[in-house]
Scaffold this motif. Structure first.
Motif, short mmCIF file in Angstrom:
data_model
loop_
_atom_site.label_atom_id
_atom_site.label_comp_id
_atom_site.label_asym_id
_atom_site.label_seq_id
_atom_site.Cartn_x
_atom_site.Cartn_y
_atom_site.Cartn_z
N THR A 541 -84.36 -63.30 49.52
CA THR A 541 -83.67 -63.04 48.24
C THR A 541 -83.56 -64.43 47.48
OG1 THR A 541 -81.34 -62.77 47.62
CG2 THR A 541 -81.75 -63.98 49.78
N ALA A 542 -83.43 -64.09 46.16
CA ALA A 542 -83.21 -65.37 45.35
C ALA A 542 -81.85 -65.46 45.03
CB ALA A 542 -84.20 -64.84 44.07
N ASP A 543 -81.38 -64.78 45.62
CA ASP A 543 -79.50 -64.92 45.43
C ASP A 543 -79.08 -65.74 46.63
OD1 ASP A 543 -76.82 -64.86 45.11
OD2 ASP A 543 -76.59 -62.60 45.28
N THR A 544 -78.91 -67.17 46.14
CA THR A 544 -78.43 -68.23 47.14
C THR A 544 -76.76 -67.76 47.48
OG1 THR A 544 -77.90 -69.78 45.17
CG2 THR A 544 -80.14 -69.95 46.09
N ALA A 545 -76.23 -67.01 46.81
CA ALA A 545 -74.90 -66.79 47.15
C ALA A 545 -74.71 -66.08 48.59
CB ALA A 545 -73.99 -65.79 46.39
N ILE A 546 -76.03 -65.52 48.96
CA ILE A 546 -76.43 -64.81 50.27
C ILE A 546 -76.90 -65.95 51.23
CG2 ILE A 546 -77.43 -63.10 51.54
CD1 ILE A 546 -77.97 -61.37 49.07
N PRO A 547 -76.19 -66.23 52.38
CA PRO A 547 -76.45 -67.34 53.21
C PRO A 547 -77.70 -67.02 54.04
CG PRO A 547 -74.44 -66.04 54.27
CD PRO A 547 -74.72 -65.72 52.99
N GLN A 548 -78.71 -68.11 54.06
CA GLN A 548 -79.76 -68.00 55.00
C GLN A 548 -79.17 -68.04 56.43
OE1 GLN A 548 -83.43 -69.98 53.48
NE2 GLN A 548 -81.87 -71.57 53.20
N GLY A 549 -79.96 -67.71 57.21
CA GLY A 549 -79.74 -67.70 58.58
C GLY A 549 -80.20 -66.47 59.43
N TYR A 550 -79.88 -66.60 60.79
CA TYR A 550 -80.56 -65.75 61.89
C TYR A 550 -79.27 -65.09 62.51
CZ TYR A 550 -82.84 -63.64 65.65
OH TYR A 550 -83.34 -62.71 66.69
N ASP A 551 -79.45 -63.81 62.43
CA ASP A 551 -78.32 -62.77 63.22
C ASP A 551 -79.16 -62.55 64.32
OD1 ASP A 551 -76.81 -61.05 64.11
OD2 ASP A 551 -76.09 -60.23 62.02
N SER A 552 -78.82 -62.96 65.81
CA SER A 552 -79.47 -62.68 67.09
C SER A 552 -78.96 -61.13 67.32
CB SER A 552 -78.99 -63.64 67.76
OG SER A 552 -77.56 -63.62 67.95
N GLU A 553 -77.73 -60.59 66.88
CA GLU A 553 -77.66 -59.34 67.22
C GLU A 553 -78.48 -58.27 66.53
OE1 GLU A 553 -73.44 -58.81 66.82
OE2 GLU A 553 -72.90 -60.21 68.54
N ARG A 554 -78.28 -58.74 65.55
CA ARG A 554 -79.46 -57.65 64.53
C ARG A 554 -80.81 -58.01 64.68
NH1 ARG A 554 -77.11 -57.50 58.83
NH2 ARG A 554 -78.10 -55.44 59.00
N ARG A 555 -81.32 -59.25 65.26
CA ARG A 555 -82.72 -59.53 64.95
C ARG A 555 -83.24 -59.57 63.57
NH1 ARG A 555 -85.63 -56.23 70.10
NH2 ARG A 555 -84.39 -56.92 71.74
N LEU A 556 -82.36 -60.54 62.69
CA LEU A 556 -82.57 -60.25 61.60
C LEU A 556 -82.39 -61.81 60.80
CD1 LEU A 556 -83.01 -58.41 58.91
CD2 LEU A 556 -80.56 -58.53 58.73
N TRP A 557 -83.39 -62.02 60.05
CA TRP A 557 -83.34 -63.55 59.41
C TRP A 557 -83.24 -63.15 57.96
CZ3 TRP A 557 -83.64 -68.58 60.31
CH2 TRP A 557 -84.07 -68.74 61.55
N VAL A 558 -82.32 -63.97 57.20
CA VAL A 558 -82.34 -64.14 55.69
C VAL A 558 -83.09 -65.26 55.30
CG1 VAL A 558 -80.86 -64.03 53.90
CG2 VAL A 558 -80.44 -62.49 55.64
#
Length: 580
Positions: A541-558
């Motif tokens: 995403t180019a929207d920096t209002a959405i935080p970067q990071g890793y969600d281990s429960e969902r196995r999902l990176w942003v």
């Protein structure tokens, strides 16, 4: 009314105790609401006063007169006061209540006139202090609007003079009484006018303050939208440029063109850093950043920062050395903000100090976890040390050696403060510098998924990748980059195509833009993950209002655009290691 209209109203004045129609209606609503609240303590005090006068009547007046005056007080005035108090709690319109309130004042005043008249008929004259008391209540205690109270008071005074005249009071005494009561009425009118004028002035000030605050909030919202839009619209093409450069190789080119390719990559990397700094300081100043502290493993924080610089060459021959902290060392911080802080410090050491070695370590100190970034560069003189964290400050030597805006260290200080920490620096000219960041210490979490370790090349068992990106050029170069790393890649332009072309069971990783036309990338991932079509995902995403990071429960990176190829590759490697 907006701020300019309110300013015009103040300039025009309101000596006639009238605003412009729109503002006048608002003022009366606020005033009437206040009068209703005021009526409750006023009614209680008036009731107590009339009961005291009832007692005095019984003690000081002849029985024949006291019987009549007490009857008027107990059967007319006191029930009237109780009725006003009761109505103040009923569900009636404020403007209707104010009219009843003023009418009660008039009737109360006439009841006092009646008591004086009854005593006069029995040849026992009462003084007119009761009338003066009613005037005082009407003008100064009850808070009735100026015009209303003036009219009602005039009616009470006229009734009093008529009663005195009708019961035979001499002309001379009537003129004396009329003079004193009339004078008291004029004083009350002046005081009431001044009081209402002051109330209107305060009301106008409050409205101007509210309008100014609302105007400032709207301006902040416009700035926020501008920053958000600028961030998105600038990051999107830069993301494409970064991916193109990732696929651009200088092998086989003449020496001069190889140099141009290297300079181009360096310039784009530098521009990405400048853009990130400008947008970060703007978001900080506009209050758009809200830390989300969590327990982090200090060692994994250090390794992630090291991996960010492992494939970069800001200064040929420079190296970043990481030192493993005491096992179990943890820190309470926002993972993305902390990464940005340490990244800025390492970048500052590599780009602005001519360092050949940067040491990154962490240790506990006085209940805090201290991150140290130490370099062997040219150091910082005493004059610069005092201003090193000031926005846009750059020493003369730094200005000559490396372009920049002087925002990196200011961002470090601001972000560290947001996370309940502080930072410091120590340095001697020619002996390098050591920056320290102190944050709340906490035990490290038992298990923490992170991007750590060396990037492992894809194998035959590596998952395939599905790229979902509605921007054609961005999708093409993302696929090209992933293919160059040895992955099997398919690219589609929409979530609907991804759902249609994906099988019910697949050992795959989703790489998707967050903002898609018919379905968000987040919703697409949840749908595919629920039917076990993916083993993990990466949202871009180019929207920096959405935080970067890793969600281990969902196995999902942003990950934010423009993508740092190293971080993208490390994220895929981590998801590749996850068990089905």
């Amino acid at each position: 009314m907006n701020f300019s209209q309110l300013r015009d109203q103040r300039a025009n004045g309101f000596r006639q105790l009238r605003f412009e129609p729109g503002l006048e209606a608002h003022y009366r609503r606020v005033r009437d609401e206040g009068i209703r609240s005021r009526a409750r303590p006023v009614s209680a005090s008036a009731l107590a006063l009339f009961l005291v006068y009832t007692l005095l009547d019984s003690l000081m007046l002849p029985p024949a007169i006291a019987r009549d005056t007490i009857a008027v007080r107990l059967m007319v005035t006191c029930p009237l006061i109780i009725g006003v108090w009761w109505l103040s709690y009923r569900d009636i319109r404020d403007d209707h209540f104010v009219k009843i309130y003023a009418l009660a004042y008039l009737i109360g005043g006439l009841s006092v006139v009646g008591i004086i008249g009854l005593a006069r008929l029995e040849n026992h004259p009462l003084p007119y202090e009761g009338i003066l008391l009613m005037l005082m209540f009407g003008y100064f205690v009850m808070g009735i609007p100026f015009r209303t109270v003036s009219g009602a008071s005039l009616m009470v005074i006229v009734a009093y003079l008529w009663v005195e005249s009708a019961t035979g009071l001499g002309t001379h005494q009537l003129m004396v009484n009329g003079f004193f009561i009339g004078t008291a009425n004029i004083i009350g009118m002046v005081g009431s006018w001044l009081s209402e004028h002051r109330q209107r002035a305060h009301f106008l000030d409050r409205q101007m303050l509210n309008a100014s605050k609302q105007q400032a909030e709207q301006e902040n919202q416009r700035k926020t939208r501008l920053i958000t839009v600028a961030s998105h619209d600038l990051r999107q093409p830069l993301n494409v440029i970064s991916l193109i450069l990732e696929n651009l190789t200088a092998d086989g080119l003449p020496g001069e063109q190889q140099s141009l390719v290297s300079r181009l990559k360096s310039s784009v990397s530098h521009f990405n850093g400048l853009l990130a700094s400008v947008l970060d300081i703007s978001r900080i100043q506009e209050g758009m950043i809200s830390p989300e502290p969590t327990r982090l493993c200090a060692w994994q924080v250090i390794r992630q920062v090291s991996e960010t610089f492992s494939e970069q060459a800001q200064n040929p021959g420079a190296q970043v050395i990481i030192h493993k902290p005491t096992p179990g060392s943890g820190v309470l911080a926002d993972p993305q903000l902390l990464h940005r802080v340490l990244q800025n410090l390492v970048t500052n050491a590599l780009e602005h100090s001519d360092a050949t070695r940067v040491d990154l370590r962490a240790h506990q100190e006085d209940g805090k976890l201290c991150f140290e970034v130490q370099d062997d560069g040219r150091g910082i003189d005493d004059g610069a040390l005092e201003q090193i964290f000031t926005p846009f400050f750059r020493s003369n030597l730094r200005q000559r050696s490396c372009p920049g805006l002087g925002l990196g260290l200011a961002i470090v200080r601001e972000l560290t403060g947001m996370m309940a920490g502080h930072c410091s620096v120590s340095s001697l000219p020619g002996q390098g510098a050591c920056f320290r960041v102190f944050l709340p210490a906490t035990p490290a979490p038992q298990t923490t998924d992170s991007v750590s370790g060396a990037v492992v090349p894809p194998s035959a068992h590596s998952p395939s990748l599905m790229v979902v990106e509605d921007h054609d050029e961005a999708r093409h170069w993302t696929c090209e980059t992933l293919s160059s790393w040895g992955y099997s890649v398919r690219g589609v332009a929409s979530a609907e195509q991804a759902i249609t072309r994906w099988g019910t069971s697949s050992n795959a990783i989703l790489v998707s833009d967050v903002h898609l036309p018919e379905m968000s990338g987040d919703a697409l991932y949840d749908r595919l993950f629920a039917r076990k079509s993916v083993r993990g995902g990466i949202l871009m995403t180019a929207d920096t209002a959405i935080p970067q990071g890793y969600d281990s429960e969902r196995r999902l990176w942003v990950l934010h655009k423009p993508l740092i190829p190293m971080r993208l590759r490390a994220a895929i490697t981590q998801l590749d290691r996850l068990a089905d």
